[in-house]
Motif scaffolding. Structure first.
Motif, PDB file in Angstrom:
ATOM      1  N   PHE A  71       0.877  -1.181   0.000  1.00  0.00           N
ATOM      2  CA  PHE A  71       0.000   0.000   0.000  1.00  0.00           C
ATOM      3  C   PHE A  71       0.909   1.224   0.000  1.00  0.00           C
ATOM      4  O   PHE A  71       1.542   1.547   1.005  1.00  0.00           O
ATOM      5  N   ASP A  72       0.996   1.874  -1.157  1.00  0.00           N
ATOM      6  CA  ASP A  72       1.937   2.979  -1.328  1.00  0.00           C
ATOM      7  C   ASP A  72       1.227   4.161  -1.975  1.00  0.00           C
ATOM      8  O   ASP A  72       0.415   3.982  -2.882  1.00  0.00           O
ATOM      9  N   VAL A  73       1.539   5.359  -1.500  1.00  0.00           N
ATOM     10  CA  VAL A  73       0.861   6.560  -1.999  1.00  0.00           C
ATOM     11  C   VAL A  73       1.078   6.720  -3.498  1.00  0.00           C
ATOM     12  O   VAL A  73       0.145   7.067  -4.244  1.00  0.00           O
ATOM     13  N   GLU A  74       2.282   6.475  -3.982  1.00  0.00           N
ATOM     14  CA  GLU A  74       2.587   6.681  -5.398  1.00  0.00           C
ATOM     15  C   GLU A  74       2.155   5.502  -6.261  1.00  0.00           C
ATOM     16  O   GLU A  74       1.554   5.686  -7.322  1.00  0.00           O
ATOM     17  N   PHE A  75       2.460   4.277  -5.820  1.00  0.00           N
ATOM     18  CA  PHE A  75       2.220   3.103  -6.655  1.00  0.00           C
ATOM     19  C   PHE A  75       0.870   2.445  -6.406  1.00  0.00           C
ATOM     20  O   PHE A  75       0.461   1.560  -7.140  1.00  0.00           O
ATOM     21  N   GLY A  76       0.167   2.865  -5.356  1.00  0.00           N
ATOM     22  CA  GLY A  76      -1.157   2.327  -5.094  1.00  0.00           C
ATOM     23  C   GLY A  76      -1.119   1.003  -4.360  1.00  0.00           C
ATOM     24  O   GLY A  76      -0.195   0.700  -3.594  1.00  0.00           O
ATOM     25  N   ILE A  77      -2.156   0.187  -4.599  1.00  0.00           N
ATOM     26  CA  ILE A  77      -2.290  -1.118  -3.957  1.00  0.00           C
ATOM     27  C   ILE A  77      -1.726  -2.175  -4.903  1.00  0.00           C
ATOM     28  O   ILE A  77      -2.122  -2.258  -6.060  1.00  0.00           O
ATOM     29  N   THR A  78      -0.815  -2.974  -4.373  1.00  0.00           N
ATOM     30  CA  THR A  78      -0.106  -3.942  -5.211  1.00  0.00           C
ATOM     31  C   THR A  78      -0.110  -5.320  -4.571  1.00  0.00           C
ATOM     32  O   THR A  78      -0.380  -5.479  -3.383  1.00  0.00           O
ATOM     33  N   THR A  79       0.209  -6.328  -5.387  1.00  0.00           N
ATOM     34  CA  THR A  79       0.257  -7.708  -4.920  1.00  0.00           C
ATOM     35  C   THR A  79       1.380  -8.460  -5.614  1.00  0.00           C
ATOM     36  O   THR A  79       1.921  -8.006  -6.626  1.00  0.00           O
ATOM     37  N   ARG A 107       0.384  -4.079  -9.855  1.00  0.00           N
ATOM     38  CA  ARG A 107      -0.539  -3.066  -9.349  1.00  0.00           C
ATOM     39  C   ARG A 107      -1.984  -3.547  -9.497  1.00  0.00           C
ATOM     40  O   ARG A 107      -2.369  -4.083 -10.539  1.00  0.00           O
ATOM     41  N   ILE A 108      -2.767  -3.344  -8.442  1.00  0.00           N
ATOM     42  CA  ILE A 108      -4.202  -3.634  -8.503  1.00  0.00           C
ATOM     43  C   ILE A 108      -4.948  -2.364  -8.902  1.00  0.00           C
ATOM     44  O   ILE A 108      -5.573  -2.307  -9.956  1.00  0.00           O
ATOM     45  N   ILE A 109      -4.874  -1.343  -8.058  1.00  0.00           N
ATOM     46  CA  ILE A 109      -5.522  -0.061  -8.338  1.00  0.00           C
ATOM     47  C   ILE A 109      -4.725   1.060  -7.691  1.00  0.00           C
ATOM     48  O   ILE A 109      -3.899   0.823  -6.790  1.00  0.00           O
ATOM     49  N   ASN A 110      -4.969   2.272  -8.134  1.00  0.00           N
ATOM     50  CA  ASN A 110      -4.432   3.447  -7.458  1.00  0.00           C
ATOM     51  C   ASN A 110      -5.315   3.783  -6.257  1.00  0.00           C
ATOM     52  O   ASN A 110      -6.461   3.350  -6.162  1.00  0.00           O
ATOM     53  N   LEU A 111      -4.782   4.585  -5.351  1.00  0.00           N
ATOM     54  CA  LEU A 111      -5.505   4.877  -4.114  1.00  0.00           C
ATOM     55  C   LEU A 111      -6.760   5.710  -4.335  1.00  0.00           C
ATOM     56  O   LEU A 111      -7.643   5.733  -3.471  1.00  0.00           O
ATOM     57  N   ASP A 112      -6.871   6.381  -5.468  1.00  0.00           N
ATOM     58  CA  ASP A 112      -8.080   7.173  -5.711  1.00  0.00           C
ATOM     59  C   ASP A 112      -9.289   6.302  -6.042  1.00  0.00           C
ATOM     60  O   ASP A 112     -10.399   6.809  -6.193  1.00  0.00           O
ATOM     61  N   HIS A 148     -12.631   3.656   1.492  1.00  0.00           N
ATOM     62  CA  HIS A 148     -12.282   3.579   2.905  1.00  0.00           C
ATOM     63  C   HIS A 148     -10.989   2.772   3.063  1.00  0.00           C
ATOM     64  O   HIS A 148     -10.698   1.874   2.259  1.00  0.00           O
ATOM     65  N   LEU A 149     -10.252   3.083   4.116  1.00  0.00           N
ATOM     66  CA  LEU A 149      -9.098   2.286   4.536  1.00  0.00           C
ATOM     67  C   LEU A 149      -9.301   1.931   5.997  1.00  0.00           C
ATOM     68  O   LEU A 149      -9.445   2.815   6.845  1.00  0.00           O
ATOM     69  N   VAL A 150      -9.342   0.630   6.288  1.00  0.00           N
ATOM     70  CA  VAL A 150      -9.431   0.162   7.671  1.00  0.00           C
ATOM     71  C   VAL A 150      -8.073  -0.394   8.055  1.00  0.00           C
ATOM     72  O   VAL A 150      -7.575  -1.334   7.410  1.00  0.00           O
ATOM     73  N   THR A 151      -7.471   0.178   9.087  1.00  0.00           N
ATOM     74  CA  THR A 151      -6.117  -0.199   9.465  1.00  0.00           C
ATOM     75  C   THR A 151      -5.949  -0.092  10.971  1.00  0.00           C
ATOM     76  O   THR A 151      -6.926   0.151  11.699  1.00  0.00           O
ATOM     77  N   ASP A 152      -4.717  -0.293  11.459  1.00  0.00           N
ATOM     78  CA  ASP A 152      -4.453  -0.140  12.882  1.00  0.00           C
ATOM     79  C   ASP A 152      -4.081   1.312  13.165  1.00  0.00           C
ATOM     80  O   ASP A 152      -4.328   2.197  12.343  1.00  0.00           O
ATOM     81  N   ASP A 153      -3.463   1.556  14.309  1.00  0.00           N
ATOM     82  CA  ASP A 153      -3.178   2.946  14.685  1.00  0.00           C
ATOM     83  C   ASP A 153      -1.790   3.418  14.251  1.00  0.00           C
ATOM     84  O   ASP A 153      -1.294   4.427  14.742  1.00  0.00           O
ATOM     85  N   ALA A 154      -1.177   2.684  13.290  1.00  0.00           N
ATOM     86  CA  ALA A 154       0.149   3.071  12.807  1.00  0.00           C
ATOM     87  C   ALA A 154       0.035   3.723  11.430  1.00  0.00           C
ATOM     88  O   ALA A 154       0.646   3.284  10.452  1.00  0.00           O
ATOM     89  N   ILE A 163      -0.005   8.804   4.449  1.00  0.00           N
ATOM     90  CA  ILE A 163      -1.292   8.157   4.161  1.00  0.00           C
ATOM     91  C   ILE A 163      -2.438   9.086   4.531  1.00  0.00           C
ATOM     92  O   ILE A 163      -3.436   9.199   3.814  1.00  0.00           O
ATOM     93  N   ARG A 164      -2.310   9.781   5.655  1.00  0.00           N
ATOM     94  CA  ARG A 164      -3.363  10.730   6.055  1.00  0.00           C
ATOM     95  C   ARG A 164      -3.505  11.842   5.017  1.00  0.00           C
ATOM     96  O   ARG A 164      -4.621  12.237   4.658  1.00  0.00           O
ATOM     97  N   SER A 165      -2.384  12.337   4.542  1.00  0.00           N
ATOM     98  CA  SER A 165      -2.428  13.396   3.522  1.00  0.00           C
ATOM     99  C   SER A 165      -3.062  12.884   2.233  1.00  0.00           C
ATOM    100  O   SER A 165      -3.856  13.577   1.592  1.00  0.00           O
ATOM    101  N   ALA A 166      -2.714  11.649   1.869  1.00  0.00           N
ATOM    102  CA  ALA A 166      -3.288  11.059   0.662  1.00  0.00           C
ATOM    103  C   ALA A 166      -4.792  10.885   0.798  1.00  0.00           C
ATOM    104  O   ALA A 166      -5.539  11.092  -0.161  1.00  0.00           O
TER     105      ALA A 166
END
Length: 257
Positions: free
Chosen positions: A180-188, A223-228, A232-238, A243-246
């Motif tokens: 999960f990367d701001v520039e490259f999006g969601i990848t696998t 790459r699966i998709i870009n972050l746009d 929603h993003l469900v994650t822990d408190d880290a 990511i917040r800015s994105a």
């Protein structure tokens, strides 16, 4: 316009290093050559270690910082507390009357664990372990997306799996990630998984990414998709500031478990 092959490949190599990734169609237009020619260039550069091939283009070899997929046993025992909290929170987002897709993976498995046993909820999945959990429920509606079993992660992939989603429309997709990367999006790591995940995204009204903080900043080959494309993003408190800015810039909401 660059006609000389070696000069064009040198230019592409420079672009990959400067920008981190390139796409076939824009390169073909930029250099006024066919996309087939560009694909040959990218294959050549990949064999020289300049880049790794990805869907529709290439990623800088330096940017791909996760080269090997960990075994499922290792995934099950890593960040277990975080995944449990994420699973509980994500499950609470499912409302009576909704249809959802649970992507394969250990985080989605936790969502299945916490889902209410409601006959008005329909769950689609391609994950064998998720099916095993859901099959113990008495009222949930369950749809298994069949195909070819990949034993490495106990999930089904392939043309049959993709075709099963062709005429379906679901309310929510809970999408697990390897990177999960701001520039490259969601990848696998696995190309058939990326192809199936993109089909799941097409079928869903809402896309909810679920991941613990260890996946932030990671980039895998496909790459699966870009972050746009996520809602929603469900994650822990880290959650890092990037990511917040994105989320503010791209319009998805962050939920911390």
């Amino acid at each position: 316009m660059v006609r000389d092959t070696s000069e064009r490949r040198l230019r592409i190599s420079t672009m990959v290093r400067e920008h981190g990734s390139v796409q076939v169609a824009p390169l073909a237009e930029r250099f006024n050559v066919s996309m087939q020619t560009i694909r040959k260039d990218l294959r050549f550069l990949a064999t020289r270690g300049v880049m790794e091939r990805s869907y529709g283009g290439g990623i800088s070899a330096d940017a791909v910082n996760v080269t090997a997929e960990p075994p499922v046993e290792a995934k099950r025992t890593s960040h277990t507390d975080e995944k449990m909290r994420i699973g509980r929170l994500a499950a609470s987002m499912v409302l009576p009357g909704e249809s959802i897709v649970l992507d394969s993976g250990t985080t989605a498995l936790q969502i299945a664990t916490f889902l209410p046993d409601d006959e008005d909820i329909t769950v689609l999945t391609n994950d064998l372990d998720i099916l095993s959990v859901l099959a113990t429920r008495e009222r949930l509606n369950i749809v298994m997306l069949g195909g070819m079993l990949r034993r490495k992660n106990r999930a089904f992939y392939g043309a049959q799996t993709v075709a099963a989603l062709e005429d379906l429309r679901v309310d929510k997709l809970f999408l697990g990630v390897d990177g999960f990367d701001v520039e490259f999006g969601i990848t696998t790591h696995y190309e058939p998984e990326a192809m199936l995940n993109r089909k799941m995204v097409e079928a869903a009204r809402q896309v909810i990414a679920v991941t613990d903080g260890s996946k932030f900043g990671r980039v895998c080959l496909h790459r699966i998709i870009n972050l746009d494309k996520i809602h929603h993003l469900v994650t822990d408190d880290a959650v890092p500031d990037t990511i917040r800015s994105a989320s503010e810039r791209l319009g998805f909401q962050v939920h911390e478990a």
